[in-house]
Design an enzyme around this catalytic site. Structure first.
Site, short mmCIF file in Angstrom:
data_model
loop_
_atom_site.label_atom_id
_atom_site.label_comp_id
_atom_site.label_asym_id
_atom_site.label_seq_id
_atom_site.Cartn_x
_atom_site.Cartn_y
_atom_site.Cartn_z
N ASN A 1 -10.34 3.35 -12.35
CA ASN A 1 -9.62 4.21 -11.40
C ASN A 1 -8.20 4.54 -11.81
OD1 ASN A 1 -9.04 1.46 -11.05
ND2 ASN A 1 -8.41 1.73 -8.94
N LYS B 1 -11.20 -2.99 -3.79
CA LYS B 1 -9.87 -2.56 -3.39
C LYS B 1 -9.90 -1.09 -2.98
CE LYS B 1 -7.02 -0.63 -5.79
NZ LYS B 1 -6.54 0.79 -5.92
N ALA C 1 -24.40 -5.76 -12.05
CA ALA C 1 -23.41 -6.71 -12.54
C ALA C 1 -22.57 -6.10 -13.66
CB ALA C 1 -24.11 -7.97 -13.03
N ASP D 1 14.93 -19.59 13.69
CA ASP D 1 14.16 -20.64 13.01
C ASP D 1 13.41 -21.53 13.99
OD1 ASP D 1 16.29 -22.01 14.09
OD2 ASP D 1 17.05 -22.79 12.19
N GLY E 1 22.62 -19.28 10.23
CA GLY E 1 22.67 -20.48 9.40
C GLY E 1 22.44 -20.16 7.93
N LEU F 1 19.83 -16.10 17.23
CA LEU F 1 20.80 -16.66 16.29
C LEU F 1 20.11 -16.94 14.95
CD1 LEU F 1 22.81 -19.12 18.58
CD2 LEU F 1 23.07 -16.65 18.22
N ALA F 2 20.65 -16.33 13.89
CA ALA F 2 20.06 -16.48 12.56
C ALA F 2 21.15 -16.48 11.49
CB ALA F 2 19.07 -15.34 12.30
N ARG G 1 18.96 -26.01 3.07
CA ARG G 1 17.87 -26.95 2.79
C ARG G 1 16.61 -26.24 2.30
NH1 ARG G 1 17.28 -30.24 8.14
NH2 ARG G 1 15.46 -31.09 7.02
N TYR H 1 -15.92 -4.76 -10.35
CA TYR H 1 -14.67 -4.28 -9.76
C TYR H 1 -14.91 -2.88 -9.19
CZ TYR H 1 -10.12 -2.21 -9.15
OH TYR H 1 -9.04 -1.56 -8.60
#
Length: 463
Positions: free
Chosen positions: A382, A347, A376, A114, A23, A20-21, A27, A362
């Site tokens: 890229n 990344k 450094a 919930d 609601g 059940l979802a 709030r 980086y």
């Protein structure tokens, strides 16, 4: 994780789950559907469905009101969507799943989106009780909170048979004195569920069709129902506000920290470390204060993660070292003994065994060979504004400080890139590449400049 023998045993009947979802989640004060708010980086409904998945249900139905499109996108066909409009109570909500469960003849487990942390063992206990020798028609999950507050009550006999269920607003003072409360979760045989729901009325303080009334109706028709009790109040805690969401996050994190330490990791300041739902730590891992794990991080044995580092979607092999103040983004891989240090961001890049980038660097979309040293201020450039390109740095290569490697580019094994170089063409193995403008020297120029500017400033003050 290996399932316990009790959980690994087959269920007594096929299983369908109704979540059940519907609601409105007012709030939360959010445009995001309530059950999609994350805990430990994972939407709360996904926590619940992960526990459900261990029981291998044949069907899953999520009952929604507003925000249907968000849930359809999140679930991507993993569950049928039923719409409750208008919202007329929990009994009415479950009725909306009838079409999705047409032809199903097994057990139905009714859960709430919930209430995300109901354990698989608790669900299994409810289903097992449904198939006990006395064959109850409905099984309810009860609990005894420290404060009963506004919870509905389960009035039960000593053997667990339910005499009556009542919502708080409809209960007498004597009934409110009962400490056994209703979590809202139920297990019912599908063949009986919708027959009972069809008889539920709304003559109550809320004017709603209460799901709990199926218990009272079954009792009135000569059947009986039973309660199973969980000893863990947190397991059935609902989340209806940002405050309750934060409390749930805190409980989850506290439990995860304890598990990490029990499994052999050292957390220097446990309360400052934040895990994601799928964080994996090996043994003898050391995590210093204020480290945040986003989703998708795997850490092998013997890794050290220094303070104030943030990791997401990264894999760290044995003996790697990260930080302090490092950021590993999705696709970052540190091979055995590799190191990234202060203010280094990685990344979609692989650091080979023993490779180092110790400061202010980086590294995006790159392959760094074993033993390479990245000075450094080095940047792999890229992105050209339209496409991403890859940088390949060979084994034992040395990249001098403040260098820009303009991808796509390859730096050969044992090559040296001199400090301050902007490299846009491949560098061969063992080659030195120096890309700087010739230095221009003008003796005395600075002294003459300072003298002229001081005179100019003095004149401006007099004027």
């Amino acid at each position: 994780m290996t399932a316990s023998p009790a959980l690994a045993a087959p269920l007594a009947a096929p299983l369908a789950v109704v979540v059940l979802a519907a609601g409105k989640g007012t709030r939360m004060k959010s445009d995001l559907h309530k059950v999609l708010h994350p805990i430990a980086g994972r939407p709360m409904i996904e926590h619940l469905l992960a526990s459900v998945a261990e029981l291998a249900p044949e069907r899953q139905v999520v009952v929604v009101g507003s925000g249907r499109e968000q849930l359809e996108k999140q679930l991507a066909g993993r569950a049928a969507i039923a719409v409750q409009e208008p919202q007329l109570g929990t009994g009415h909500a479950v009725q909306q799943a009838e079409q999705a469960l047409a032809g199903f003849s097994g057990d139905v487990l009714i859960l709430y989106g919930d209430v995300p942390f109901v354990g698989t063992a608790t669900m299994r206990a409810m289903l097992d009780r449904l198939h006990a020798a006395d064959a109850p028609e409905v099984v309810v999950l009860g609990f005894e909170p420290a404060e009963a507050l506004q919870y509905g009550r389960v009035l039960a006999h000593g053997d667990g048979r339910i005499a009556k269920m009542v919502e708080h607003k409809d209960a007498t003072e004597a009934e409110r004195a009962c400490r056994l409360c209703n979590s809202g979760l139920m297990a019912v045989k599908a063949a009986r569920l919708f027959d009972l729901l069809a008889k539920v009325g709304n003559a109550n303080a809320q004017g709603e069709y209460y799901l709990v009334d199926v218990v009272n109706i079954a009792n009135a028709e000569g059947g009986h129902c039973a309660v199973v009790t969980t000893a863990d109040e947190d397991e059935v805690a609902g989340i209806n506000s940002r405050g309750e969401l934060a409390e749930a996050e805190g409980r989850w994190q506290a439990a995860r920290r304890q598990r990490a330490m029990a499994d052999g990791a050292t957390l220097i300041a446990p309360d400052t470390v934040w895990f994601a739902w799928d964080t994996r730590l090996g043994r003898d891992v050391t995590v210093e204060p204020n480290v945040v794990f986003g989703p998708g991080v795997s850490v092998a044995d013997g890794v050290t993660i220094h303070a104030f580092s943030h990791l997401q979607g990264a894999r760290l092999e044995s003996g790697a070292e990260v930080g302090p103040y490092a950021r590993l983004r999705p696709g970052a891989v540190l091979k055995a003994g590799a190191k990234v240090g202060n203010f280094v961001e990685v990344k979609n890049a692989v650091m080979g065994e023993g490779a180092k980038a110790s400061h202010l660097t980086y590294l995006g979309d790159a392959d760094i060979g074993a033993g390479a040293n990245i000075g450094a201020g080095t940047i792999t450039c890229n992105y050209d504004g339209y496409f991403k390109y890859r940088t390949v740095i060979g084994e034992r290569a040395f990249i001098g400080s403040n260098s820009s490697l303009i991808a796509p580019v390859r730096i050969g094994a044992d090559a040296i890139v001199a400090a301050g170089s902007a490299v846009s063409r491949d560098v061969d193995d063992g080659e030195l590449r120096l890309v700087r403008a010739e230095q221009l020297v003008k003796p005395g120029w600075a002294d003459r400049f300072h003298d002229a500017m001081k005179k100019k400033k003095a004149a401006a003050k007099k004027g």
